[in-house]
Design a protein around this motif. Structure first.
Motif, PDB file in Angstrom:
ATOM      1  N   LYS A   6     -19.592  44.190  71.544  1.00  0.00           N
ATOM      2  CA  LYS A   6     -20.569  43.757  72.538  1.00  0.00           C
ATOM      3  C   LYS A   6     -19.865  43.235  73.787  1.00  0.00           C
ATOM      4  CE  LYS A   6     -23.723  42.558  68.848  1.00  0.00           C
ATOM      5  NZ  LYS A   6     -24.273  41.497  68.009  1.00  0.00           N
ATOM      6  N   SER A   9     -18.396  46.042  75.749  1.00  0.00           N
ATOM      7  CA  SER A   9     -19.434  46.740  76.507  1.00  0.00           C
ATOM      8  C   SER A   9     -19.732  46.028  77.825  1.00  0.00           C
ATOM      9  CB  SER A   9     -20.695  46.847  75.640  1.00  0.00           C
ATOM     10  OG  SER A   9     -21.846  46.885  76.420  1.00  0.00           O
ATOM     11  N   VAL A  10     -19.890  44.690  77.756  1.00  0.00           N
ATOM     12  CA  VAL A  10     -20.214  43.920  78.962  1.00  0.00           C
ATOM     13  C   VAL A  10     -19.054  43.989  79.958  1.00  0.00           C
ATOM     14  CG1 VAL A  10     -20.727  41.624  79.860  1.00  0.00           C
ATOM     15  CG2 VAL A  10     -21.802  42.405  77.750  1.00  0.00           C
ATOM     16  N   LEU A  13     -18.928  47.340  81.616  1.00  0.00           N
ATOM     17  CA  LEU A  13     -20.025  47.588  82.548  1.00  0.00           C
ATOM     18  C   LEU A  13     -19.884  46.761  83.826  1.00  0.00           C
ATOM     19  CD1 LEU A  13     -23.016  48.128  80.139  1.00  0.00           C
ATOM     20  CD2 LEU A  13     -21.798  49.786  81.514  1.00  0.00           C
ATOM     21  N   VAL A  14     -19.361  45.533  83.693  1.00  0.00           N
ATOM     22  CA  VAL A  14     -19.075  44.749  84.912  1.00  0.00           C
ATOM     23  C   VAL A  14     -18.046  45.500  85.762  1.00  0.00           C
ATOM     24  CG1 VAL A  14     -17.968  42.641  85.762  1.00  0.00           C
ATOM     25  CG2 VAL A  14     -19.722  42.500  83.990  1.00  0.00           C
ATOM     26  N   ILE A  17     -19.722  48.434  87.512  1.00  0.00           N
ATOM     27  CA  ILE A  17     -20.521  48.085  88.692  1.00  0.00           C
ATOM     28  C   ILE A  17     -19.602  47.778  89.879  1.00  0.00           C
ATOM     29  CG2 ILE A  17     -22.108  46.362  89.638  1.00  0.00           C
ATOM     30  CD1 ILE A  17     -23.363  46.191  86.811  1.00  0.00           C
ATOM     31  N   LEU A  68     -33.170  52.242  52.339  1.00  0.00           N
ATOM     32  CA  LEU A  68     -33.979  51.885  53.510  1.00  0.00           C
ATOM     33  C   LEU A  68     -33.110  51.519  54.711  1.00  0.00           C
ATOM     34  CD1 LEU A  68     -36.971  49.874  52.067  1.00  0.00           C
ATOM     35  CD2 LEU A  68     -37.049  51.996  53.373  1.00  0.00           C
ATOM     36  N   LYS A  69     -31.911  51.008  54.397  1.00  0.00           N
ATOM     37  CA  LYS A  69     -31.000  50.604  55.465  1.00  0.00           C
ATOM     38  C   LYS A  69     -30.573  51.810  56.297  1.00  0.00           C
ATOM     39  CE  LYS A  69     -27.291  47.278  55.996  1.00  0.00           C
ATOM     40  NZ  LYS A  69     -26.287  46.462  55.311  1.00  0.00           N
ATOM     41  N   LEU A 198     -23.568  49.558  74.924  1.00  0.00           N
ATOM     42  CA  LEU A 198     -24.763  48.760  75.213  1.00  0.00           C
ATOM     43  C   LEU A 198     -25.977  49.352  74.489  1.00  0.00           C
ATOM     44  CD1 LEU A 198     -25.621  46.296  77.080  1.00  0.00           C
ATOM     45  CD2 LEU A 198     -26.644  48.027  78.526  1.00  0.00           C
ATOM     46  N   TRP A 201     -25.749  48.481  70.906  1.00  0.00           N
ATOM     47  CA  TRP A 201     -26.086  47.068  70.704  1.00  0.00           C
ATOM     48  C   TRP A 201     -27.614  46.908  70.591  1.00  0.00           C
ATOM     49  CZ3 TRP A 201     -24.524  42.728  74.739  1.00  0.00           C
ATOM     50  CH2 TRP A 201     -24.909  41.480  74.221  1.00  0.00           C
ATOM     51  N   ILE A 202     -28.321  47.488  71.563  1.00  0.00           N
ATOM     52  CA  ILE A 202     -29.780  47.382  71.553  1.00  0.00           C
ATOM     53  C   ILE A 202     -30.346  48.041  70.289  1.00  0.00           C
ATOM     54  CG2 ILE A 202     -31.878  48.075  72.782  1.00  0.00           C
ATOM     55  CD1 ILE A 202     -30.174  47.863  75.386  1.00  0.00           C
ATOM     56  N   LEU A 205     -29.991  45.783  67.321  1.00  0.00           N
ATOM     57  CA  LEU A 205     -30.988  44.705  67.332  1.00  0.00           C
ATOM     58  C   LEU A 205     -32.295  45.213  66.724  1.00  0.00           C
ATOM     59  CD1 LEU A 205     -30.640  42.859  70.767  1.00  0.00           C
ATOM     60  CD2 LEU A 205     -29.729  42.225  68.537  1.00  0.00           C
ATOM     61  N   ARG A 208     -32.026  45.511  63.021  1.00  0.00           N
ATOM     62  CA  ARG A 208     -32.128  44.218  62.327  1.00  0.00           C
ATOM     63  C   ARG A 208     -33.579  43.760  62.249  1.00  0.00           C
ATOM     64  NH1 ARG A 208     -27.709  41.024  65.571  1.00  0.00           N
ATOM     65  NH2 ARG A 208     -28.450  39.222  64.399  1.00  0.00           N
ATOM     66  N   ILE A 209     -34.335  43.962  63.336  1.00  0.00           N
ATOM     67  CA  ILE A 209     -35.757  43.586  63.300  1.00  0.00           C
ATOM     68  C   ILE A 209     -36.483  44.404  62.238  1.00  0.00           C
ATOM     69  CG2 ILE A 209     -37.895  43.615  64.628  1.00  0.00           C
ATOM     70  CD1 ILE A 209     -36.210  43.062  67.123  1.00  0.00           C
ATOM     71  N   ILE A 212     -35.654  43.060  58.830  1.00  0.00           N
ATOM     72  CA  ILE A 212     -36.376  41.800  58.606  1.00  0.00           C
ATOM     73  C   ILE A 212     -37.805  42.107  58.173  1.00  0.00           C
ATOM     74  CG2 ILE A 212     -37.358  39.770  59.773  1.00  0.00           C
ATOM     75  CD1 ILE A 212     -34.805  39.721  61.496  1.00  0.00           C
TER      76      ILE A 212
ATOM     77  N   VAL B  47     -23.074  44.776  95.398  1.00  0.00           N
ATOM     78  CA  VAL B  47     -22.382  44.570  94.125  1.00  0.00           C
ATOM     79  C   VAL B  47     -22.778  43.223  93.524  1.00  0.00           C
ATOM     80  CG1 VAL B  47     -20.112  44.307  93.051  1.00  0.00           C
ATOM     81  CG2 VAL B  47     -20.473  46.089  94.757  1.00  0.00           C
ATOM     82  N   LEU B  50     -26.295  43.478  91.998  1.00  0.00           N
ATOM     83  CA  LEU B  50     -26.277  44.252  90.756  1.00  0.00           C
ATOM     84  C   LEU B  50     -25.640  43.462  89.618  1.00  0.00           C
ATOM     85  CD1 LEU B  50     -25.445  47.793  92.104  1.00  0.00           C
ATOM     86  CD2 LEU B  50     -27.468  47.139  90.826  1.00  0.00           C
ATOM     87  N   LEU B  51     -24.552  42.746  89.935  1.00  0.00           N
ATOM     88  CA  LEU B  51     -23.870  41.961  88.904  1.00  0.00           C
ATOM     89  C   LEU B  51     -24.781  40.852  88.386  1.00  0.00           C
ATOM     90  CD1 LEU B  51     -20.185  41.592  90.141  1.00  0.00           C
ATOM     91  CD2 LEU B  51     -21.020  42.878  88.183  1.00  0.00           C
ATOM     92  N   PHE B  54     -27.417  42.356  86.174  1.00  0.00           N
ATOM     93  CA  PHE B  54     -26.789  42.754  84.917  1.00  0.00           C
ATOM     94  C   PHE B  54     -26.507  41.526  84.055  1.00  0.00           C
ATOM     95  CE2 PHE B  54     -22.972  43.952  82.438  1.00  0.00           C
ATOM     96  CZ  PHE B  54     -23.562  44.948  81.679  1.00  0.00           C
ATOM     97  N   ILE B  58     -27.997  40.783  80.348  1.00  0.00           N
ATOM     98  CA  ILE B  58     -27.112  40.588  79.204  1.00  0.00           C
ATOM     99  C   ILE B  58     -27.383  39.225  78.559  1.00  0.00           C
ATOM    100  CG2 ILE B  58     -24.693  40.253  78.516  1.00  0.00           C
ATOM    101  CD1 ILE B  58     -25.491  43.182  78.878  1.00  0.00           C
ATOM    102  N   LEU B  61     -30.314  39.561  76.479  1.00  0.00           N
ATOM    103  CA  LEU B  61     -29.992  40.329  75.264  1.00  0.00           C
ATOM    104  C   LEU B  61     -29.264  39.450  74.247  1.00  0.00           C
ATOM    105  CD1 LEU B  61     -30.454  43.303  74.494  1.00  0.00           C
ATOM    106  CD2 LEU B  61     -28.156  43.793  75.268  1.00  0.00           C
ATOM    107  N   ILE B  68     -32.638  36.755  66.543  1.00  0.00           N
ATOM    108  CA  ILE B  68     -32.731  37.618  65.365  1.00  0.00           C
ATOM    109  C   ILE B  68     -31.809  37.093  64.266  1.00  0.00           C
ATOM    110  CG2 ILE B  68     -32.259  39.951  64.513  1.00  0.00           C
ATOM    111  CD1 ILE B  68     -33.142  40.966  67.306  1.00  0.00           C
ATOM    112  N   GLU B  72     -32.868  36.039  60.495  1.00  0.00           N
ATOM    113  CA  GLU B  72     -32.194  36.624  59.335  1.00  0.00           C
ATOM    114  C   GLU B  72     -31.720  35.532  58.387  1.00  0.00           C
ATOM    115  OE1 GLU B  72     -30.310  40.797  61.056  1.00  0.00           O
ATOM    116  OE2 GLU B  72     -29.216  38.941  61.326  1.00  0.00           O
ATOM    117  N   LEU B  75     -34.569  33.928  56.531  1.00  0.00           N
ATOM    118  CA  LEU B  75     -35.101  34.840  55.513  1.00  0.00           C
ATOM    119  C   LEU B  75     -34.198  34.874  54.285  1.00  0.00           C
ATOM    120  CD1 LEU B  75     -37.606  36.591  55.555  1.00  0.00           C
ATOM    121  CD2 LEU B  75     -36.178  38.518  56.177  1.00  0.00           C
ATOM    122  N   LEU B  85     -31.284  44.178  50.860  1.00  0.00           N
ATOM    123  CA  LEU B  85     -32.217  45.246  50.469  1.00  0.00           C
ATOM    124  C   LEU B  85     -31.589  46.159  49.427  1.00  0.00           C
ATOM    125  CD1 LEU B  85     -33.895  46.304  53.798  1.00  0.00           C
ATOM    126  CD2 LEU B  85     -35.062  45.716  51.687  1.00  0.00           C
TER     127      LEU B  85
END
Lengths: 222, 85
Positions: A6, A9-10, A13-14, A17, A68-69, A198, A201-202, A205, A208-209, A212, B47, B50-51, B54, B58, B61, B68, B72, B75, B85
């Motif tokens: 993760k 990725s960030v 991407l920075v 840009i 199921l996973k 990225l 990553w999404i 997520l 995982r939902i 759950i 720039v 945009l940064l 972004f 992030i 996210l 989450i 978890e 649970l 599972l």
């Protein structure tokens, strides 16, 4: 997904840009500065293909050993891949409008991308039409393999056999005009990895939902 | 006389060369890029915006990711350690 992926990725991407707007690019007629869209439009497609490939892997794993996973991974990676597909199509349309003259040019690769979108949307139609969970997972895993097998010629083979306005197509593999410029590759490859991670990553997520939710419905049944 | 002829020939060759190269010269007009924007430094504004967008996305996210993770954990506490599972 591991934390380092993760962060990577960030970071990438920075860098994309910053370098994508500040580094030198080849001075070409017609595309002019819009050549920088390469760092954002094309990674959508590379990312989509990466996510669909991961999904294909999990579908094969599912057929090998139903769980199921595996099904959750297969579904959500397709789901996120479709988002990248839509972003790729729409950004491509904006770019095409100013460089090719119209948003939908009937370019073989553009058409192929739209058909792949429909094929992958049908994956969800199929899932929605089956009530039994095991059957849903098994049939959609089989369909996912078919969808991937249909996407590859649509995006990579047919555009190369006919004339396509996309660079590197029409009998000309590779990146031809961009290939000349190593400076662009310096930004493009990190961009592809960054956007791909990225997307993953999404997707995780969402996985995982989904897991759950599965656990919760199991709890309700106990 | 001979010298004059040689001089003339070189002139003609030069002229022919110049005519042949004319399309090349006409084509060599600079391709229009956002050079003014760059020289004024406004590209840094783009720039920066945009940064920031972004970074905001992030951060959102990451917060979603943590949320989450918390659910978890809750649970798995409810169902005991071997609740996979």
């Amino acid at each position: 997904m591991k934390t380092w992926a993760k962060i990577l990725s960030v970071v990438l991407l920075v860098y994309t840009i910053v370098a994508g707007f500040l580094f030198d690019v080849p001075r070409l007629n017609i595309v002019n500065e819009s050549i920088r869209s390469l760092y954002f439009h094309v990674p959508m497609w590379f990312g989509m293909i990466a996510l669909f490939t991961v999904s294909l892997g999990y579908s094969i794993l599912y057929l090998n050993k139903p769980s199921l996973k595996f099904d959750a991974y297969a579904v959500e990676f397709v789901h996120t891949g479709i988002v990248l597909n839509l972003l790729g199509l729409t950004t491509g349309m904006i770019w095409a409008n100013y460089t090719w003259g119209s948003p939908w040019h009937g370019d073989p690769k553009q058409n192929g991308a739209a058909i792949s979108l429909l094929i992958y949307l049908a994956y969800f139609v199929l899932r929605g039409s089956i009530d039994n969970e095991d059957q849903k997972a098994r049939l959609s895993a089989v369909y996912n393999i078919f969808a991937y097998a249909a996407m590859v010629p649509l995006l990579f083979i047919i555009p190369r056999m006919t004339s396509s306005m996309h660079p590197g197509n029409g009998g000309n593999p590779g990146f031809n005009m961009y290939d000349l410029d190593s400076q662009m590759r310096l930004v493009f490859y990190p961009a592809v990895i960054g956007w791909g991670l990225l997307g993953a990553w999404i997707a995780t997520l969402r996985v995982r939902i989904r897991l759950i939710n599965e656990k919760l419905s199991n709890l309700e049944h106990d | 006389m001979k010298n004059f002829q040689i001089l003339n020939m070189t002139r003609i060759i030069r002229l022919v060369m110049a005519i042949l190269m004319l399309p090349l010269i006409l084509n060599a007009q600079p391709v229009e890029m956002a050079d003014t924007m760059r020289s004024e430094g406004k590209i840094y504004v783009v720039v920066a915006i945009l940064l920031l967008i972004f970074a905001g996305l992030i951060a959102y996210l990451v917060m979603l990711d943590r949320k989450i993770t918390k659910i978890e954990k809750r649970l798995s506490d409810e169902r005991g350690p071997d609740a996979d599972l």
